[in-house]
Design a protein around this motif. Structure first.
Motif, PDB file in Angstrom:
ATOM      1  N   ASP A 184      -5.630  -7.254   4.045  1.00  0.00           N
ATOM      2  CA  ASP A 184      -4.467  -6.556   3.509  1.00  0.00           C
ATOM      3  C   ASP A 184      -4.676  -6.205   2.038  1.00  0.00           C
ATOM      4  O   ASP A 184      -4.346  -5.111   1.582  1.00  0.00           O
ATOM      5  CB  ASP A 184      -3.216  -7.439   3.650  1.00  0.00           C
ATOM      6  CG  ASP A 184      -2.198  -6.840   4.607  1.00  0.00           C
ATOM      7  OD1 ASP A 184      -2.419  -5.704   5.073  1.00  0.00           O
ATOM      8  OD2 ASP A 184      -1.192  -7.495   4.884  1.00  0.00           O
TER       9      ASP A 184
ATOM     10  N   VAL B 212     -11.926   2.148   2.954  1.00  0.00           N
ATOM     11  CA  VAL B 212     -10.613   1.633   3.367  1.00  0.00           C
ATOM     12  C   VAL B 212     -10.468   1.720   4.884  1.00  0.00           C
ATOM     13  O   VAL B 212      -9.980   0.790   5.538  1.00  0.00           O
ATOM     14  CB  VAL B 212      -9.483   2.413   2.669  1.00  0.00           C
ATOM     15  CG1 VAL B 212      -8.127   2.072   3.293  1.00  0.00           C
ATOM     16  CG2 VAL B 212      -9.450   2.100   1.175  1.00  0.00           C
TER      17      VAL B 212
ATOM     18  N   PHE C 172      -4.831  -2.515   0.330  1.00  0.00           N
ATOM     19  CA  PHE C 172      -3.871  -2.225  -0.735  1.00  0.00           C
ATOM     20  C   PHE C 172      -4.580  -1.687  -1.977  1.00  0.00           C
ATOM     21  O   PHE C 172      -4.246  -0.617  -2.495  1.00  0.00           O
ATOM     22  CB  PHE C 172      -3.085  -3.496  -1.067  1.00  0.00           C
ATOM     23  CG  PHE C 172      -2.166  -3.364  -2.257  1.00  0.00           C
ATOM     24  CD1 PHE C 172      -0.896  -2.846  -2.106  1.00  0.00           C
ATOM     25  CD2 PHE C 172      -2.572  -3.778  -3.515  1.00  0.00           C
ATOM     26  CE1 PHE C 172      -0.040  -2.719  -3.206  1.00  0.00           C
ATOM     27  CE2 PHE C 172      -1.735  -3.660  -4.608  1.00  0.00           C
ATOM     28  CZ  PHE C 172      -0.462  -3.135  -4.455  1.00  0.00           C
TER      29      PHE C 172
ATOM     30  N   THR D 108      -6.663   1.639  -1.416  1.00  0.00           N
ATOM     31  CA  THR D 108      -5.814   2.835  -1.386  1.00  0.00           C
ATOM     32  C   THR D 108      -5.462   3.285  -2.794  1.00  0.00           C
ATOM     33  O   THR D 108      -5.479   4.485  -3.104  1.00  0.00           O
ATOM     34  CB  THR D 108      -4.529   2.549  -0.588  1.00  0.00           C
ATOM     35  OG1 THR D 108      -4.879   2.228   0.755  1.00  0.00           O
ATOM     36  CG2 THR D 108      -3.601   3.759  -0.589  1.00  0.00           C
TER      37      THR D 108
ATOM     38  N   LYS E 238       0.831  -1.201   0.000  1.00  0.00           N
ATOM     39  CA  LYS E 238       0.000   0.000   0.000  1.00  0.00           C
ATOM     40  C   LYS E 238       0.863   1.247   0.000  1.00  0.00           C
ATOM     41  O   LYS E 238       0.610   2.188  -0.764  1.00  0.00           O
ATOM     42  CB  LYS E 238      -0.911  -0.011   1.226  1.00  0.00           C
ATOM     43  CG  LYS E 238      -1.594   1.317   1.500  1.00  0.00           C
ATOM     44  CD  LYS E 238      -2.295   1.325   2.846  1.00  0.00           C
ATOM     45  CE  LYS E 238      -2.756   2.716   3.232  1.00  0.00           C
ATOM     46  NZ  LYS E 238      -3.424   2.761   4.547  1.00  0.00           N
TER      47      LYS E 238
END
Length: 214
Positions: free
Chosen positions: A135, A163, A139, A142, A67
């Protein structure tokens, strides 16, 4: 640079490390500047991303590292895009707008496809992340949010809210307590920024709508 991942202080039993503290503080300032449509939001996001890479490495969050690498790359592109946008606008400010239906569909499709692809990769290689799907969601989310921000889309704020819904609990669970706390502040700023961009976008559309023949 080991000092970046050294403990800064402890709050309510949670250990706060310097990289988590510095990176997220810079990110908070960057978000506030983005709300004000200030082009300096991008260099601050770039520096914040570089510092938070160290924080995510310390707690073995591969998705978080990915990210932040995305943040760094998109920050360079967004910086250039906003500089060009300011030159072509009438008042020298970055113009904001709502995404078209096609752009919204593309953002949603990209988020879904990207999350499936990255989540699948993290699942195949468990050492990359202890929480592969969360995760992957952060990622890809974003990336989508920053792309929409660079394009001046109001929907960028909605993407950040989505997010945050996963990022806050994941950071607390992963040991990045300050990230979790600061994301709560991000949430408040996102709501204010969304309102401001929404009003500006509606105001920009009004003259064209009023001049449209009945």
């Amino acid at each position: 640079m080991n000092w970046l991942n050294a403990q800064a202080f402890t709050v309510l039993g949670q250990h706060i490390i310097w990289s988590d503290l510095i990176g997220n503080t810079l990110g908070l300032v960057a978000l506030a500047l983005g709300w004000r449509r200030n082009v300096w939001t991008w260099p601050l996001q770039l520096v914040s991303g570089l510092v938070l890479i160290a924080a995510n490495i310390s707690v073995q969050q591969a998705g978080g590292v990915g990210k932040q690498l995305v943040v760094v790359a998109v920050a360079v592109w967004g910086w250039r895009a906003w500089q060009l946008g300011r030159r072509t606008s009438a008042d020298g400010a970055v113009q904001v707008r709502f995404a078209t239906p096609g752009e919204r569909a593309a953002l949603v499709a990209g988020a879904l496809t990207g999350t499936l692809a990255v989540g699948g990769l993290f699942t195949l290689f468990p050492t990359l992340s202890w929480s592969p799907w969360a995760d992957a969601y952060i990622f890809v989310g974003t990336l989508v949010a920053m792309y929409a921000q660079a394009k001046g889309m109001v929907e960028f704020w909605f993407a950040w809210l989505l997010v945050d819904l996963v990022g806050v609990p994941l950071n607390f669970a992963g040991g990045l307590a300050f990230s979790g706390l600061i994301y709560l502040v991000y949430g408040a700023l996102v709501l204010w920024g969304m309102r401001d961009w929404w009003i500006r976008s509606r105001a920009a559309q009004r003259p064209a709508l009023e001049g449209t023949p009945a």
